[in-house]
Design an enzyme around this catalytic site. Structure first.
Site, PDB file in Angstrom:
ATOM      1  N   HIS A  26       0.848  -1.198   0.000  1.00 20.45           N
ATOM      2  CA  HIS A  26       0.000   0.000   0.000  1.00 20.45           C
ATOM      3  C   HIS A  26       0.884   1.248   0.000  1.00 20.45           C
ATOM      4  O   HIS A  26       2.036   1.211   0.452  1.00 20.45           O
ATOM      5  CB  HIS A  26      -0.896   0.013   1.233  1.00 20.45           C
ATOM      6  CG  HIS A  26      -1.983  -1.001   1.192  1.00 20.45           C
ATOM      7  ND1 HIS A  26      -3.069  -0.949   2.035  1.00 20.45           N
ATOM      8  CD2 HIS A  26      -2.163  -2.112   0.431  1.00 20.45           C
ATOM      9  CE1 HIS A  26      -3.875  -1.964   1.805  1.00 20.45           C
ATOM     10  NE2 HIS A  26      -3.337  -2.699   0.826  1.00 20.45           N
ATOM     11  N   GLU A  44       0.894   3.843   1.880  1.00 23.01           N
ATOM     12  CA  GLU A  44       1.375   4.237   3.198  1.00 23.01           C
ATOM     13  C   GLU A  44       2.565   3.390   3.641  1.00 23.01           C
ATOM     14  O   GLU A  44       3.534   3.913   4.199  1.00 23.01           O
ATOM     15  CB  GLU A  44       0.256   4.103   4.248  1.00 23.01           C
ATOM     16  CG  GLU A  44      -0.958   4.936   3.970  1.00 23.01           C
ATOM     17  CD  GLU A  44      -2.063   4.192   3.223  1.00 23.01           C
ATOM     18  OE1 GLU A  44      -3.236   4.469   3.510  1.00 23.01           O
ATOM     19  OE2 GLU A  44      -1.746   3.355   2.359  1.00 23.01           O
ATOM     20  N   CYS A  87      -6.144   1.911   5.792  1.00 26.44           N
ATOM     21  CA  CYS A  87      -6.818   0.683   6.210  1.00 26.44           C
ATOM     22  C   CYS A  87      -6.255   0.260   7.575  1.00 26.44           C
ATOM     23  O   CYS A  87      -5.346   0.898   8.105  1.00 26.44           O
ATOM     24  CB  CYS A  87      -6.583  -0.419   5.168  1.00 26.44           C
ATOM     25  SG  CYS A  87      -4.868  -1.024   5.121  1.00 26.44           S
ATOM     26  N   CYS A 132      -2.423  -0.477   7.439  1.00 27.59           N
ATOM     27  CA  CYS A 132      -1.603   0.733   7.369  1.00 27.59           C
ATOM     28  C   CYS A 132      -1.675   1.526   8.668  1.00 27.59           C
ATOM     29  O   CYS A 132      -0.664   2.078   9.111  1.00 27.59           O
ATOM     30  CB  CYS A 132      -2.029   1.588   6.175  1.00 27.59           C
ATOM     31  SG  CYS A 132      -1.650   0.785   4.597  1.00 27.59           S
TER      32      CYS A 132
END
Length: 146
Positions: free
Chosen positions: A56, A58, A86, A89
């Site tokens: 992801h 992040e 999410c 993260c």
């Protein structure tokens, strides 16, 4: 922050990262990490390219910023991200002890708040910066997939 280096200024750069993800067929989430008004990390989702569900934006930004700082904690840093993190993260951000998180669009279905996740208690979080632009990019992406 000086008048030039506003939340909107940095979120536009994160939004440009999200557009790069969109062009690659990735879910369009972009993230940057800023320290002392300097961008020390830029990233976007790479889950498809890397065949890695943890890639992801992040996570990529946290790793890049930690490498830049040669430190595992991101104190005195701000993450600008186009979509609410999410749960995964949020957990990584919790452990990074990042000082600030600035979010574009909320994620009412998969965001960390909807799932009951949490960020570090000392982390300040701001929502709604360029929210409409961030949300519209996400909507456009998923409409193109239908």
């Amino acid at each position: 922050m000086s008048t030039f280096f506003t939340n909107e200024y940095f979120m536009r750069i994160a939004l440009n990262e999200a557009k790069l993800a969109y062009e690659k067929g990735e879910i369009p989430v972009g993230a940057i990490v800023v320290a002392n008004n300097q961008i020390i990390a830029k990233s976007h989702n790479l889950t498809e390219l890397l065949h890695d569900v943890t890639a992801h934006a992040e996570i990529q930004a946290i790793s890049s910023a930690a490498n830049y700082l040669n430190a595992k904690y991101l104190k005195n840093c701000t993450l600008f991200v186009t979509l609410e993190p999410c749960q995964m993260c949020a957990g990584a951000l919790y452990w990074s002890q990042i000082s600030n998180i600035v979010c574009g669009a909320e994620d009412p279905k998969r965001g960390y708040r909807a799932i009951g996740g949490q960020i570090h208690p000392k982390t300040k979080i701001t929502f709604g910066i360029l929210e409409e632009e961030c949300a519209n990019l996400m909507k456009s992406f998923f409409e193109s997939k239908r």
